[in-house]
Design an enzyme around this catalytic site. Sequence first.
Site, PDB file in Angstrom:
ATOM      1  N   SER A  23       0.814  -1.089  18.401  1.00 64.84           N
ATOM      2  CA  SER A  23       1.219  -1.381  17.093  1.00 64.84           C
ATOM      3  C   SER A  23       1.359  -2.720  16.763  1.00 64.84           C
ATOM      4  CB  SER A  23       2.581  -0.886  16.891  1.00 64.84           C
ATOM      5  OG  SER A  23       3.286  -1.208  15.675  1.00 64.84           O
ATOM      6  N   LYS A  91      -3.630  -5.277  -5.435  1.00 68.26           N
ATOM      7  CA  LYS A  91      -2.159  -5.011  -5.688  1.00 68.26           C
ATOM      8  C   LYS A  91      -1.315  -6.105  -5.278  1.00 68.26           C
ATOM      9  CE  LYS A  91      -3.225  -0.082  -5.498  1.00 68.26           C
ATOM     10  NZ  LYS A  91      -4.598   0.058  -5.457  1.00 68.26           N
ATOM     11  N   LEU A 130     -14.696   2.907  -2.123  1.00 69.81           N
ATOM     12  CA  LEU A 130     -14.887   4.583  -2.398  1.00 69.81           C
ATOM     13  C   LEU A 130     -14.902   4.881  -0.850  1.00 69.81           C
ATOM     14  CD1 LEU A 130     -17.746   4.144  -5.108  1.00 69.81           C
ATOM     15  CD2 LEU A 130     -15.666   5.447  -5.185  1.00 69.81           C
ATOM     16  N   ARG A 221       2.872   6.917 -10.858  1.00 70.54           N
ATOM     17  CA  ARG A 221       3.521   7.274  -9.827  1.00 70.54           C
ATOM     18  C   ARG A 221       4.589   5.933  -9.473  1.00 70.54           C
ATOM     19  NH1 ARG A 221      -0.931   8.241  -5.510  1.00 70.54           N
ATOM     20  NH2 ARG A 221      -1.682   6.112  -6.387  1.00 70.54           N
TER      21      ARG A 221
END
Length: 322
Positions: A23, A91, A130, A221
């Site tokens: 991790s 974003k 995509l 959302r």
Amino acid sequence: LYHIEHELVRDYPRISIKAVLGSITDQDRINWLFEYYAPEIIFHAAAYKHVPMLEYNPAEGVFNNVFGTRIVADAADRYGAERFVLVSTDKAVNPTGVMGATKRVAELYCQNLGCRSRTSFITTRFGNVLRSAGSVVPLFEKQISEGGPVTVTHREIRRYFMTITEAAGLILQAAAMNGGGKIYVLDMGEPVLIRTLAEKMIRLFGKEPDRDIRIEYIGLRPGEKLEEEMFHKKEKLRGTKHPKLLLASSRDFSSKWLEEKLNNLWKAAKGRDIPAIINQLHILVPEYEGSNFSDQKKYQDSLKGQIISAEFIQKNRQEKAG
């Protein structure tokens, strides 16, 4: 990791491939990896990317996207890696959700570290890929094969799209550019109406939209916006020697200021103090357009019990001990 290893071993049999499980939030593991393998180039794509999921689990987004990135970036600097490439997202520009805000903080950290490190820190920023994991195309395919409906959040929602091959190629091109602390914006062309994409995919299956397969509009959302942006208005773009790569100007700030704000963000995340997490993200990313959660009860109710505050846990322990 298993699938990636299998694909690489199959397609590149002459290259020695080592798949290592761990991790990015485990500092000991990351330090061991860098000490043992001494990587020269790091492509850092690990992140929690699902926008609504991070709205409901903001502390986990902070731990992984911000502090996981810091651990890997610090290791690259400490062990003298040649280049570190952060894979970011559109974003992160004027973010409306936790995911975008945490990715923007990761950008800021890598930019700042790149200004004082021998390692060249490069950020690449682009939109949707995509057929990548979690992308809309596999979802639409599944919905169409099941007879519908195909769910689109809004009639006017638009997104930038790029193929996996294009994205990977441009990331490699950016990695070869000189100079650290820079943000390279991939030219994604024009944004695509998701409604149009859904209609075309339905027709590719030999069906007619809203006759054979219904398109259902379910509403935006949490953390989602109608149109993504590739750069902030204060990031003056300029061209590079590659026609599909643009260079965005970076924001200047002191390392001391950044470290202080990151410490505050860490404390808020460790305490699972959601309003404090949001407030700290607003401080670090002033253009963050997320909701103002001053009404903590209303926000907690909106999470439908998915977040349990540290205070609640402590109170519960005290009651059990009593």
